[in-house]
Design a protein around this motif. Structure first.
Motif, PDB file in Angstrom:
ATOM      1  N   THR A   1      22.247  75.635 -57.878  1.00 12.46           N
ATOM      2  CA  THR A   1      21.152  74.743 -57.461  1.00 12.46           C
ATOM      3  C   THR A   1      21.143  73.487 -58.332  1.00 12.46           C
ATOM      4  O   THR A   1      21.757  73.453 -59.407  1.00 12.46           O
ATOM      5  N   PHE A   2      20.442  72.478 -57.834  1.00 15.97           N
ATOM      6  CA  PHE A   2      20.245  71.232 -58.575  1.00 15.97           C
ATOM      7  C   PHE A   2      18.749  70.956 -58.648  1.00 15.97           C
ATOM      8  O   PHE A   2      17.969  71.530 -57.892  1.00 15.97           O
ATOM      9  N   ARG A   3      18.376  70.070 -59.553  1.00 10.42           N
ATOM     10  CA  ARG A   3      16.979  69.610 -59.606  1.00 10.42           C
ATOM     11  C   ARG A   3      16.969  68.115 -59.322  1.00 10.42           C
ATOM     12  O   ARG A   3      17.699  67.352 -59.969  1.00 10.42           O
ATOM     13  N   LEU A   4      16.159  67.706 -58.357  1.00 10.78           N
ATOM     14  CA  LEU A   4      16.132  66.296 -57.943  1.00 10.78           C
ATOM     15  C   LEU A   4      14.967  65.557 -58.588  1.00 10.78           C
ATOM     16  O   LEU A   4      13.839  66.070 -58.613  1.00 10.78           O
ATOM     17  N   THR A   5      15.268  64.341 -59.057  1.00  8.40           N
ATOM     18  CA  THR A   5      14.224  63.516 -59.661  1.00  8.40           C
ATOM     19  C   THR A   5      14.420  62.070 -59.219  1.00  8.40           C
ATOM     20  O   THR A   5      15.524  61.533 -59.341  1.00  8.40           O
ATOM     21  N   GLY A   6      13.361  61.477 -58.711  1.00  7.61           N
ATOM     22  CA  GLY A   6      13.439  60.070 -58.303  1.00  7.61           C
ATOM     23  C   GLY A   6      12.634  59.836 -57.036  1.00  7.61           C
ATOM     24  O   GLY A   6      11.961  60.733 -56.529  1.00  7.61           O
ATOM     25  N   GLU A   7      12.734  58.597 -56.542  1.00  4.72           N
ATOM     26  CA  GLU A   7      11.899  58.174 -55.401  1.00  4.72           C
ATOM     27  C   GLU A   7      12.669  58.128 -54.092  1.00  4.72           C
ATOM     28  O   GLU A   7      13.849  57.810 -54.093  1.00  4.72           O
ATOM     29  N   LYS A   8      11.969  58.368 -53.012  1.00  9.60           N
ATOM     30  CA  LYS A   8      12.477  58.028 -51.680  1.00  9.60           C
ATOM     31  C   LYS A   8      11.414  57.162 -51.004  1.00  9.60           C
ATOM     32  O   LYS A   8      10.217  57.460 -51.067  1.00  9.60           O
TER      33      LYS A   8
ATOM     34  N   VAL B   1      16.557  70.705 -49.306  1.00 10.95           N
ATOM     35  CA  VAL B   1      15.441  70.943 -50.228  1.00 10.95           C
ATOM     36  C   VAL B   1      14.334  71.653 -49.452  1.00 10.95           C
ATOM     37  O   VAL B   1      13.752  71.067 -48.534  1.00 10.95           O
ATOM     38  N   PRO B   2      14.066  72.922 -49.778  1.00 11.11           N
ATOM     39  CA  PRO B   2      12.956  73.585 -49.076  1.00 11.11           C
ATOM     40  C   PRO B   2      11.633  72.971 -49.503  1.00 11.11           C
ATOM     41  O   PRO B   2      11.469  72.573 -50.653  1.00 11.11           O
ATOM     42  N   ARG B   3      10.725  72.884 -48.575  1.00 14.99           N
ATOM     43  CA  ARG B   3       9.417  72.304 -48.882  1.00 14.99           C
ATOM     44  C   ARG B   3       8.673  73.137 -49.934  1.00 14.99           C
ATOM     45  O   ARG B   3       8.044  72.602 -50.834  1.00 14.99           O
ATOM     46  N   LEU B   4       8.786  74.461 -49.775  1.00 13.11           N
ATOM     47  CA  LEU B   4       8.022  75.358 -50.643  1.00 13.11           C
ATOM     48  C   LEU B   4       8.955  76.194 -51.513  1.00 13.11           C
ATOM     49  O   LEU B   4      10.058  76.552 -51.087  1.00 13.11           O
ATOM     50  N   LEU B   5       8.483  76.525 -52.688  1.00 12.09           N
ATOM     51  CA  LEU B   5       9.200  77.482 -53.537  1.00 12.09           C
ATOM     52  C   LEU B   5       8.835  78.895 -53.086  1.00 12.09           C
ATOM     53  O   LEU B   5       7.929  79.086 -52.259  1.00 12.09           O
ATOM     54  N   ASP B   6       9.527  79.873 -53.653  1.00 13.73           N
ATOM     55  CA  ASP B   6       9.299  81.250 -53.202  1.00 13.73           C
ATOM     56  C   ASP B   6       7.849  81.695 -53.395  1.00 13.73           C
ATOM     57  O   ASP B   6       7.342  82.538 -52.657  1.00 13.73           O
ATOM     58  N   ASP B   7       7.165  81.115 -54.397  1.00 13.80           N
ATOM     59  CA  ASP B   7       5.767  81.536 -54.636  1.00 13.80           C
ATOM     60  C   ASP B   7       4.782  80.783 -53.739  1.00 13.80           C
ATOM     61  O   ASP B   7       3.563  80.921 -53.884  1.00 13.80           O
ATOM     62  N   GLY B   8       5.317  79.960 -52.821  1.00 11.30           N
ATOM     63  CA  GLY B   8       4.441  79.265 -51.869  1.00 11.30           C
ATOM     64  C   GLY B   8       3.945  77.917 -52.365  1.00 11.30           C
ATOM     65  O   GLY B   8       3.276  77.188 -51.620  1.00 11.30           O
ATOM     66  N   SER B   9       4.281  77.549 -53.592  1.00 11.59           N
ATOM     67  CA  SER B   9       3.845  76.233 -54.087  1.00 11.59           C
ATOM     68  C   SER B   9       4.830  75.160 -53.623  1.00 11.59           C
ATOM     69  O   SER B   9       5.970  75.462 -53.255  1.00 11.59           O
ATOM     70  N   THR B  10       4.385  73.895 -53.639  1.00 15.13           N
ATOM     71  CA  THR B  10       5.269  72.816 -53.190  1.00 15.13           C
ATOM     72  C   THR B  10       6.398  72.629 -54.197  1.00 15.13           C
ATOM     73  O   THR B  10       6.218  72.786 -55.404  1.00 15.13           O
ATOM     74  N   ASN B  11       7.554  72.261 -53.641  1.00 15.43           N
ATOM     75  CA  ASN B  11       8.791  72.232 -54.422  1.00 15.43           C
ATOM     76  C   ASN B  11       9.007  70.876 -55.105  1.00 15.43           C
ATOM     77  O   ASN B  11       9.860  70.098 -54.680  1.00 15.43           O
ATOM     78  N   GLY B  12       8.222  70.574 -56.112  1.00 15.25           N
ATOM     79  CA  GLY B  12       8.504  69.408 -56.959  1.00 15.25           C
ATOM     80  C   GLY B  12       8.581  68.086 -56.231  1.00 15.25           C
ATOM     81  O   GLY B  12       9.457  67.271 -56.528  1.00 15.25           O
ATOM     82  N   PHE B  13       7.677  67.853 -55.279  1.00 18.13           N
ATOM     83  CA  PHE B  13       7.630  66.516 -54.668  1.00 18.13           C
ATOM     84  C   PHE B  13       6.175  66.099 -54.486  1.00 18.13           C
ATOM     85  O   PHE B  13       5.286  66.943 -54.329  1.00 18.13           O
ATOM     86  N   PHE B  14       5.962  64.811 -54.539  1.00 21.03           N
ATOM     87  CA  PHE B  14       4.607  64.262 -54.477  1.00 21.03           C
ATOM     88  C   PHE B  14       4.598  63.054 -53.552  1.00 21.03           C
ATOM     89  O   PHE B  14       5.422  62.146 -53.716  1.00 21.03           O
ATOM     90  N   ILE B  15       3.687  63.062 -52.605  1.00 19.60           N
ATOM     91  CA  ILE B  15       3.593  61.919 -51.689  1.00 19.60           C
ATOM     92  C   ILE B  15       2.859  60.796 -52.402  1.00 19.60           C
ATOM     93  O   ILE B  15       1.799  61.008 -52.996  1.00 19.60           O
ATOM     94  N   ARG B  16       3.451  59.611 -52.362  1.00 17.58           N
ATOM     95  CA  ARG B  16       2.754  58.452 -52.934  1.00 17.58           C
ATOM     96  C   ARG B  16       1.705  57.935 -51.964  1.00 17.58           C
ATOM     97  O   ARG B  16       0.557  57.760 -52.300  1.00 17.58           O
ATOM     98  N   ARG B  17       2.159  57.614 -50.771  1.00 20.93           N
ATOM     99  CA  ARG B  17       1.199  57.153 -49.756  1.00 20.93           C
ATOM    100  C   ARG B  17       1.832  57.260 -48.373  1.00 20.93           C
ATOM    101  O   ARG B  17       3.061  57.287 -48.230  1.00 20.93           O
TER     102      ARG B  17
END
Ligand SMILES: Cc1cc2nc3c(=O)[nH]c(=O)nc-3n(C[C@H](O)[C@H](O)[C@H](O)COP(=O)(O)OP(=O)(O)OC[C@H]3O[C@@H](n4cnc5c(N)ncnc54)[C@H](O)[C@@H]3O)c2cc1C
Length: 581
Positions: free
Chosen positions: A205-212, A244-260
């Motif tokens: 796996t990889f961990r993604l960091t940055g903007e889209k 990139v799955p939207r959710l992690l196995d525990d049901g929390s969001t997978n490290g992404f945040f909507i700006r607007r």
């Protein structure tokens, strides 16, 4: 107090409204003919009932729901937390969104991708759906279709097991949906400038960091994301693509945040956002160093087809609106459809949607051959060239056609509550730019021809289409198209002799003539098939109108004694098969 004249005017409009097709499939003899020719009788008959059902739904319930969902106040809104304050990063939709999704998914539009070889049927459904513009779901279908194709083609077995099966099915609620996040703020066309970082975790796996910067269909369950593994080279070569799955196995969001949420001109019922990744868990899709290739060949070359088929559906709807209005609106004592200038406008709409339908379904048929391993090298090259040309040309023409249709409706054409046209017009602006801008696509085609010689199979393929045309009724137009193909080849040679900068300046001219030739050759092939079967077809006249407008050198309608009869005949073609209530 309503005057008699006003009452009469309103009554005419009521008749107009009632005259419009209540089934976009049964009202579309051209689509039926195109499908029957490509699929053959047996496969056509197998799919006919589903298309008939869906064509009725698009023209009635889905049409109504899309209109309501697009009203100001009903657009998607950001709903970032659940009731007890946990981040969900969701967008909330008007209830019509769910209702529409249920019908659309139930048409099997995505389930058809479970087995290779059903792209033509899938595109027929998508073309019908696009009669309502983007409508809140077309983008989701396109993104999911591209992700399915990428997973099927380059996904590892474990990736397929986890991500593919949930995407392919007919239940909107239970199936997963896909999205594609490529574009970053520093540049969308210049994908090589992408900077989103991907850190290898050493466990696959990889961990993604940055903007889209542009992220549509953000409620999707799976995001296809382009990023740059740490240490990879710059430019497109260093790009990888991930699921990139939207959710992690525990049901929390997978490290992404909507700006607007973006406030958009068109596709307003589709949620498009700006988004930050902060350590999202990501799974490489295909070889790490082939991310750009995977994305272009499997994802973009799928969504560009869907974009073009959408434009064809939008154009067809615009032509129906214009032609039916012209048949009912009166001015100066007669229906406006009797005036040559109105006939000319409607004839333009008809010939363009017919051409876009021909090229869209020809591409779909080629993709079916590719998916089932039956495409020759030439056919694969033709797909690569035509999918880019066609995305460019159909989106430019789509905007023009909707604009022409709006003109036919006069001031009423600008009114949101009066017809679907304003929404289609706004959606068309978006269809023009996403999945590759005009310039980028035209330059890509030029490069493919100059660098890889792809013009050769493309020219051969057009020649084969023309060789199959033998009917005397088509001979004149066939000759014009054949000589235009030669002019196209000559133009490429002349452009290639220029400096690099000058070459770029002419890329669109080259794309224009090549697309016009391809569409005209396909229309001729279709017309030959229809004439061979003794079908009553308007296509010879439609082709003449198209070829005169785009390919006949020095054509002047003033010198054409058949012009008036032809524009009248062609302008009525959109209505000839309609099924009024
Ligand atoms: C409503 C909407 C939703 C979208 N959703 C998504 C999404 O979900 N995922 C996603 O990844 N993207 C999405 N996009 C982004 C879209 O794909 C990009 O906008 C598009 O690729 C163009 O990139 P850009 O906007 O950065 O324009 P730029 O690349 O900055 O281009 C600007 C202009 O410069 C021209 N240009 C660029 N390079 C050249 C050149 N070499 N020669 C000549 N002209 C050139 C272009 O043709 C264009 O006219 C969305 C866009 C819209 C409008």
């Amino acid at each position: 107090m309503t005057t008699d004249a006003a009452a009469q005017g309103r009554a005419n409009l009521a008749v107009w409204e009632a005259s419009k097709p209540v089934n976009f499939f049964t009202a579309d003899a051209n689509l039926q003919s195109v499908l029957r020719r490509i699929l053959g009788d047996a496969a056509y008959v197998r799919t006919e009932a589903n298309l008939t059902r869906f064509g009725g739904q698009v023209a009635t319930a889905l049409d109504q729901w899309a209109r309501e969902e697009d009203l100001i106040g009903n657009h998607p809104r950001l709903d970032r937390y659940d009731g007890i304050g946990r981040r969900t990063e969701q967008v909330a939709f008007h209830p019509n969104h769910e209702r529409a999704g249920a019908l659309i998914w139930a048409s099997d539009m995505l389930a058809l991708q479970a087995e290779p070889g059903h792209i033509v049927e899938q595109m027929a459904l998508f073309y019908l759906l696009s009669h309502n513009g983007e409508g809140g779901h077309c983008c989701s279908i396109a993104c999911t279709a591209g992700l399915i194709r990428a997973l099927q083609t380059v996904g590892s077995e474990s990736l397929k097991a986890r991500f593919l099966a949930p995407l392919v099915g007919s239940n909107f609620d239970t199936m997963q949906h896909g999205a594609q996040f490529l574009t970053e703020i520093q540049g969308g066309s210049d994908v090589g400038a992408n900077a989103l970082r991907a850190a290898d975790q050493g466990d696959g796996t990889f961990r993604l960091t940055g903007e889209k910067w542009f992220c549509s269909n953000v409620n999707a369950d799976q995001f296809l994301v382009m990023g740059r593994p740490e240490g990879a080279s710059s430019g497109t070569r260093g790009l990888a693509v991930f699921v990139v799955p939207r959710l992690l196995d525990d049901g929390s969001t997978n490290g992404f945040f909507i700006r607007r949420l973006k406030d958009k001109l068109g596709t307003r019922t589709l949620a498009s956002v700006e988004l930050d990744f902060d350590g999202a868990v990501a799974y490489p899709l295909g070889p790490l160093d082939q991310g750009f290739k995977t994305t272009v060949e499997l994802v973009l070359n799928t969504s560009r087809l869907l974009n073009a088929v959408s434009c064809a559906g939008v154009m067809r709807r615009a032509a129906i609106e214009a032609a039916s209005y012209a048949a009912h609106r009166t001015a100066f004592g007669q229906v406006i459809g009797a005036y040559p200038l109105v006939q000319e406008a409607v004839a333009d709409c008809v010939s363009e949607y017919t051409a876009a339908t021909a090229s869209g379904f020809a591409l779909a048929a080629l993709l079916d051959l590719m998916e089932t391993g039956r495409a020759s090298e030439d056919q694969q090259a033709v797909y690569r060239v035509l999918v880019n040309l066609n995305k460019y040309a159909t989106s430019v023409r789509g905007s023009h056609v909707v604009h022409r249709a709006i003109e036919v409706l006069g001031g009423n054409g600008a009114i949101e509550s009066f017809s679907v046209l304003p929404r289609l017009y706004r959606d068309m602006v978006v269809l023009e730019s996403w999945e590759g801008t005009h310039n980028v696509l035209c330059l890509q085609v030029q490069r493919d021809m100059q660098r890889y010689g792809l013009h050769k199979p493309f020219l051969r393929w057009m020649g084969e289409r023309l060789d199959s045309v033998t009917a005397p009724a088509l001979a004149q137009e066939r000759a014009v198209v054949a000589s235009a193909v030669e002019r196209g080849a000559d133009l490429l040679a002349r452009i290639t002799a220029l400096s690099r900068t000058a070459q770029q300046a002419h890329a669109r001219r080259l794309a224009d003539i090549l697309t016009d030739c391809a569409q005209a050759a396909l229309l001729l092939e279709e017309a030959q098939w229809e004439l061979d079967r003794g079908l009553a077809t308007a296509k010879p006249q439609i082709i003449a109108h198209f070829v005169n407008a785009h390919l006949r050198p020095g054509y002047d309608p003033l010198d054409d004694p058949g012009y008036l009869d032809r524009i009248r005949f062609v302008s009525e073609a959109a209505l000839r098969d309609a099924d009024p209530v």
